[in-house]
Design an enzyme around this catalytic site. Structure first.
Site, PDB file in Angstrom:
ATOM      1  N   VAL A 277       0.798  -1.158  -0.053  1.00 38.94           N
ATOM      2  CA  VAL A 277      -0.080  -0.075  -0.019  1.00 38.94           C
ATOM      3  C   VAL A 277       0.784   1.320   0.211  1.00 38.94           C
ATOM      4  O   VAL A 277       1.659   1.145   0.741  1.00 38.94           O
ATOM      5  CB  VAL A 277      -0.980   0.001   1.351  1.00 38.94           C
ATOM      6  CG1 VAL A 277      -1.739   1.464   1.299  1.00 38.94           C
ATOM      7  CG2 VAL A 277      -1.895  -1.104   1.181  1.00 38.94           C
ATOM      8  N   HIS A 556      10.054  -2.473  20.365  1.00 36.21           N
ATOM      9  CA  HIS A 556       8.583  -1.942  20.647  1.00 36.21           C
ATOM     10  C   HIS A 556       8.218  -0.618  20.296  1.00 36.21           C
ATOM     11  O   HIS A 556       7.551   0.159  20.981  1.00 36.21           O
ATOM     12  CB  HIS A 556       8.742  -2.180  22.152  1.00 36.21           C
ATOM     13  CG  HIS A 556       8.709  -3.483  22.852  1.00 36.21           C
ATOM     14  ND1 HIS A 556       9.119  -3.739  24.059  1.00 36.21           N
ATOM     15  CD2 HIS A 556       8.725  -4.979  22.444  1.00 36.21           C
ATOM     16  CE1 HIS A 556       9.392  -5.045  24.128  1.00 36.21           C
ATOM     17  NE2 HIS A 556       9.233  -5.545  22.990  1.00 36.21           N
ATOM     18  N   HIS A 600       6.118  -5.917  26.502  1.00 36.84           N
ATOM     19  CA  HIS A 600       6.399  -6.243  25.141  1.00 36.84           C
ATOM     20  C   HIS A 600       5.090  -5.872  24.345  1.00 36.84           C
ATOM     21  O   HIS A 600       4.062  -6.293  24.977  1.00 36.84           O
ATOM     22  CB  HIS A 600       6.831  -7.765  24.879  1.00 36.84           C
ATOM     23  CG  HIS A 600       8.374  -7.973  25.561  1.00 36.84           C
ATOM     24  ND1 HIS A 600       9.381  -8.305  25.300  1.00 36.84           N
ATOM     25  CD2 HIS A 600       8.355  -7.792  27.076  1.00 36.84           C
ATOM     26  CE1 HIS A 600      10.585  -8.216  26.223  1.00 36.84           C
ATOM     27  NE2 HIS A 600       9.761  -7.904  27.311  1.00 36.84           N
TER      28      HIS A 600
HETATM   29  C1  FAD Z   1      12.637  -8.874  16.496  1.00 30.62           C
HETATM   30  C2  FAD Z   1      11.483  -8.641  17.104  1.00 30.62           C
HETATM   31  C3  FAD Z   1      11.230  -9.049  18.394  1.00 30.62           C
HETATM   32  C4  FAD Z   1       9.883  -8.902  19.283  1.00 30.62           C
HETATM   33  N1  FAD Z   1       9.941  -9.515  20.337  1.00 30.62           N
HETATM   34  C5  FAD Z   1       8.437  -9.382  20.959  1.00 30.62           C
HETATM   35  C6  FAD Z   1       8.217 -10.349  21.910  1.00 30.62           C
HETATM   36  O1  FAD Z   1       8.863 -11.108  22.225  1.00 30.62           O
HETATM   37  N2  FAD Z   1       6.941 -10.068  22.571  1.00 30.62           N
HETATM   38  C7  FAD Z   1       5.895  -9.027  22.315  1.00 30.62           C
HETATM   39  O2  FAD Z   1       5.153  -8.974  22.822  1.00 30.62           O
HETATM   40  N3  FAD Z   1       6.601  -8.159  21.231  1.00 30.62           N
HETATM   41  C8  FAD Z   1       7.491  -8.377  20.770  1.00 30.62           C
HETATM   42  N4  FAD Z   1       8.004  -7.493  19.540  1.00 30.62           N
HETATM   43  C9  FAD Z   1       7.159  -6.363  19.238  1.00 30.62           C
HETATM   44  C10 FAD Z   1       5.696  -6.817  18.750  1.00 30.62           C
HETATM   45  O3  FAD Z   1       5.913  -7.820  17.672  1.00 30.62           O
HETATM   46  C11 FAD Z   1       5.141  -5.728  17.950  1.00 30.62           C
HETATM   47  O4  FAD Z   1       5.226  -4.741  18.748  1.00 30.62           O
HETATM   48  C12 FAD Z   1       3.916  -5.881  17.089  1.00 30.62           C
HETATM   49  O5  FAD Z   1       3.702  -6.992  16.221  1.00 30.62           O
HETATM   50  C13 FAD Z   1       3.205  -4.661  16.305  1.00 30.62           C
HETATM   51  O6  FAD Z   1       1.913  -4.836  15.828  1.00 30.62           O
HETATM   52  P1  FAD Z   1       1.460  -3.701  14.906  1.00 30.62           P
HETATM   53  O7  FAD Z   1       0.393  -4.442  14.518  1.00 30.62           O
HETATM   54  O8  FAD Z   1       1.624  -2.464  15.333  1.00 30.62           O
HETATM   55  O9  FAD Z   1       2.633  -4.157  13.487  1.00 30.62           O
HETATM   56  P2  FAD Z   1       3.028  -5.140  12.727  1.00 30.62           P
HETATM   57  O10 FAD Z   1       2.823  -6.547  13.665  1.00 30.62           O
HETATM   58  O11 FAD Z   1       4.631  -4.753  12.381  1.00 30.62           O
HETATM   59  O12 FAD Z   1       2.286  -5.365  11.384  1.00 30.62           O
HETATM   60  C14 FAD Z   1       2.295  -4.429  10.369  1.00 30.62           C
HETATM   61  C15 FAD Z   1       1.915  -5.206   8.966  1.00 30.62           C
HETATM   62  O13 FAD Z   1       1.783  -4.346   8.171  1.00 30.62           O
HETATM   63  C16 FAD Z   1       2.463  -4.609   7.127  1.00 30.62           C
HETATM   64  N5  FAD Z   1       2.839  -3.325   6.067  1.00 30.62           N
HETATM   65  C17 FAD Z   1       3.496  -2.394   6.620  1.00 30.62           C
HETATM   66  N6  FAD Z   1       3.520  -1.495   5.525  1.00 30.62           N
HETATM   67  C18 FAD Z   1       2.570  -1.929   4.604  1.00 30.62           C
HETATM   68  C19 FAD Z   1       2.487  -1.297   3.466  1.00 30.62           C
HETATM   69  N7  FAD Z   1       2.916  -0.165   2.831  1.00 30.62           N
HETATM   70  N8  FAD Z   1       1.439  -2.145   2.583  1.00 30.62           N
HETATM   71  C20 FAD Z   1       0.937  -3.372   3.135  1.00 30.62           C
HETATM   72  N9  FAD Z   1       1.307  -4.190   4.192  1.00 30.62           N
HETATM   73  C21 FAD Z   1       2.021  -3.073   5.216  1.00 30.62           C
HETATM   74  C22 FAD Z   1       3.522  -5.291   7.355  1.00 30.62           C
HETATM   75  O14 FAD Z   1       4.168  -6.108   6.515  1.00 30.62           O
HETATM   76  C23 FAD Z   1       3.110  -6.075   8.600  1.00 30.62           C
HETATM   77  O15 FAD Z   1       2.613  -7.399   8.522  1.00 30.62           O
HETATM   78  C24 FAD Z   1       9.115  -7.846  18.754  1.00 30.62           C
HETATM   79  C25 FAD Z   1       9.435  -7.249  17.391  1.00 30.62           C
HETATM   80  C26 FAD Z   1      10.348  -7.439  16.618  1.00 30.62           C
HETATM   81  C27 FAD Z   1      10.612  -6.864  15.370  1.00 30.62           C
END
Ligand code: FAD
Ligand code: NAG
Ligand code: NAG
Length: 622
Positions: A277, A556, A600
């Site tokens: 997107v 985070h 987390h």
């Molecule tokens: C390496 C790592 C370790 C972590 N460890 C932990 C843990 O152990 N426990 C915990 O609670 N949290 C952990 N976290 C944090 C947690 O996973 C995140 O805070 C959480 O997943 C964020 O959720 P979100 O819905 O904001 O975004 P995300 O889960 O990142 O989802 C965003 C989605 O949007 C999609 N997207 C982005 N841009 C576009 C676009 N332009 N077009 C289409 N799709 C798009 C992405 O591909 C992704 O699938 C960790 C994160 C990482 C990276």
């Protein structure tokens, strides 16, 4: 698995042995070979159907952008209403069986399941990392960052959410959000009978299914120092506990596996994978979000939304998409020639994250830690694949958490300012091919600090600071949607943030000296970080320097589309997550978090998804 030979699993096993045999410890080759085997490695639970572009409708009731920790939940809950047609757009692919292997969590940061972002260089942090830049891994694929993450399941402190409510966000206090944590949850093991957990939700929560002798030492050590064992998901934190994780019988339970795969047969949900997107289409006159523009198979498309668009692309990309759509700080957008539809100064600002460090580690005199050479073997692999047991179930070596309050803490008396993350492993667990690559540690530091102890067993504690005062931000590099945004972490901009981490290291050193850890002759590894050798090893100044060099993040990142009342000039969304100034557009992901939680953030994002879905349903009388 039953008695039948499971063909995909057998395929995985054979290819795993083959790949190990051919590639040895060269992970680059290992992972590229794996990517080629992707089809073979498809998850036995079945994938959600990937709707080809020509079969997509021209219009949906709702479009959800991003299938991550929040977006997957939103798509699931909205399609519970039979009359609503929902399109879920995700830039990445589906997970593979290998992303299910918890112990290899760090490996996937080196693949295209990671957006591969790195924060801009800054003075005073990440100095020992390549180009002085902190890697900011973000999951790209069905499940979002929950396919890269360490599966640690935490909710934070009750005071976090009561604080959100006091900031002018009615309905977000602990008693309100607690219901939504329970709604998502399918608890296992000793958690089943607890009043703080529930069963029957989509997201599995279980105890790590394997324990090293070192985690017992950690828990005993906490006991020696006078700390209690607690359930850190009760709303109260102070104390220690073995980990609760988002796993299903020892395999990763991502937001995709939990919330999308089980409902893949719903005909009112269309999932379009590998759809990138670029922006949300907003009518400049009515200020109504009308549709979404995306790139798929090298072609641009746009699809309309009749009711609403829910932006769940994560804390970096949601801010980016808002700005590309003309919603953001006026001066910044104008400088790039983006027409300003809504001047929203808060977009991209208020970025908060949990910084930590890998600077202190402790060697032991027995083979009790997790080392790649012992784990990436057929025996442990079989144990994991058939029983969901063994060391492969330990996510990146993390086995337990402890919550303490340092002597100078300014937080409420029952509110810890540090989380101690116990890892029965360290950067010397592999020969520098994986973990340190993910963290971005330079060759210079790896070779002088870690290489001399590659043959040793070691553990570490990462002290994570709960409530940083420092704030970062995200802005656009250009108006080209395909270019990276610019990310500024600003870790330790407030030096108090650094002091708290130094306290955490000193506490961990005290733990290493307890009887429990001395059973393994735990010894603080004495080689100083190059660049800090001018300070006396172990002095406060030394640790300050070491943390500034070996800065790590728990990933985070949050806060870039802050939720707040209309009186707050920096608020981007209201308490129902509607974007101020735009009709038919909500943000639901880590971006809306006004103040980072003592958690987390994965479960927090699941909760945000649950809550916004209920608010949308009630807005339409469903
Ligand atoms: C390496 C790592 C370790 C972590 N460890 C932990 C843990 O152990 N426990 C915990 O609670 N949290 C952990 N976290 C944090 C947690 O996973 C995140 O805070 C959480 O997943 C964020 O959720 P979100 O819905 O904001 O975004 P995300 O889960 O990142 O989802 C965003 C989605 O949007 C999609 N997207 C982005 N841009 C576009 C676009 N332009 N077009 C289409 N799709 C798009 C992405 O591909 C992704 O699938 C960790 C994160 C990482 C990276
Ligand atoms: C304990 O560790 C120290 C430092 O590495 C070493 O000198 C000593 O011999 C070890 N003792 C035992 C009993 O292993
Ligand atoms: C490790 O060191 C401790 C003493 O610190 C000792 O009691 C123990 O026997 C040693 N273990 C091994 C395997 O050498």
């Amino acid at each position: 698995m039953g008695q039948k030979v499971h063909l995909p699993l057998l395929g995985v096993l054979i290819s795993f042995c083959f790949i190990r045999f051919c590639c040895g410890l060269n992970f680059g080759l290992f992972s590229s070979t794996l990517t080629r085997y992707q089809r073979l490695l498809q998850n036995p639970e079945g994938l959600s159907y990937d709707m080809p572009t020509n079969l997509l409708s021209a219009e949906y009731d709702f479009i959800v952008i991003g299938a991550g920790a929040a977006g997957a939940v939103v798509a699931n809950r909205l399609t519970e209403v039979p009359g609503w047609k929902v399109l879920l757009l995700e830039a990445g692919k589906d997970e593979i069986l290998l992303t299910d292997m918890p112990v290899f969590a760090a490996h996937f940061q080196l693949t295209d399941f990671n957006w591969g972002y790195r924060a801009q260089p800054q003075d005073g942090a990440c100095l020992g990392l390549k180009d002085k830049r902190c890697p900011w891994p973000r999951g790209k694929g069905m499940g979002g960052s929950s396919i890269l993450n360490y599966m640690i399941y935490t909710r934070g402190h009750r005071g976090d959410y009561d604080g959100w409510e006091q900031m002018g966000n009615p309905g977000w206090g602990w008693k309100d959000v607690f219901k939504y944590f329970l709604k998502s949850e399918n608890a296992k093991d000793d958690l089943v009978d607890s009043q703080f957990h529930s069963t029957g939700g989509y997201m599995d929560v279980e105890r790590v299914r394997h324990r090293t002798p070192l985690v017992n030492a950690f828990m005993d050590s906490a006991d020696e120092l006078g700390y209690n064992t607690v359930d850190y998901n009760s709303g109260d934190l102070l104390g220690f506990s073995r980990l609760q994780v988002n796993q299903r019988r020892g395999k990763r339970c991502s937001a995709n596996k939990a919330f999308i795969r089980p409902i893949r047969h719903r005909s009112n949900l269309h999932v379009a994978k590998e759809a990138f997107v670029s922006r949300i289409l907003i009518d400049p006159n009515t200020k109504r979000a009308t549709g979404v523009e995306f790139l798929r198979n090298n072609r641009w498309y746009s699809i309309k939304a009749r009711k609403e668009i829910i932006l769940s692309a994560g804390a970096v990309n949601s801010a980016k998409i808002l700005m590309l759509s003309g919603v953001g700080p006026r001066v910044h957008l104008e400088s790039l020639g983006i027409p300003v539809l809504v001047d929203a100064p808060g977009v991209g600002q208020n970025l908060q994250d949990h910084a930590s460090t890998c600077a202190a580690l402790y060697t032991v005199n027995d083979t009790v830690s997790l080392k790649e050479e012992r784990i990436a073997q057929v025996g442990p692999f079989l144990d994991w694949v058939t029983n969901g047991n063994g060391p492969i179930t330990i996510a990146g070596g993390v086995e337990a958490l402890g919550y303490i309050r340092t002597p100078n803490a300014v937080t409420a008396p029952d509110y810890p300012d540090i989380e101690l993350m116990f890892i029965s492993s360290s950067l010397n667990a592999d020969p520098g091919t994986v973990v340190r690559q993910g963290l971005g540690v330079t060759d210079d530091i790896f070779n002088s600090v870690y290489k001399p102890i590659l043959n040793r067993d070691a553990w570490t504690i990462w002290p994570m600071q709960m409530k940083p005062n420092s704030r970062g931000y995200v802005k656009l590099k250009s108006r080209n949607p395909l270019s990276w945004p610019l990310m500024y972490a600003n870790y330790f901009e407030d030096p108090q943030d650094l002091e708290i981490i130094v306290h955490g290291i000193k506490f961990a050193i005290e733990m290493s000296k307890t009887r429990a850890f001395q059973k393994f002759n735990s010894t603080l590894h004495p080689i100083p970080v190059p660049g800090c050798a001018n300070h006396e090893f172990g002095s406060d100044d030394y640790w300050r320097c070491a943390v500034r060099h070996l800065t790590t993040t728990l990933n985070h990142q949050c806060g870039t589309a802050k939720m707040g009342p209309s009186t707050d000039p920096d608020a981007v969304v209201d308490a129902e997550l509607r974007v101020y100034g735009v009709k038919g557009l909500r943000v639901a992901d880590a971006s809306i978090i006004p103040r980072i939680t003592a958690a987390h953030t994965n479960a927090v994002c699941n909760m945000i998804g649950e809550k916004v879905a209920d608010m949308i349903k009630s807005a339409y009388g469903k």
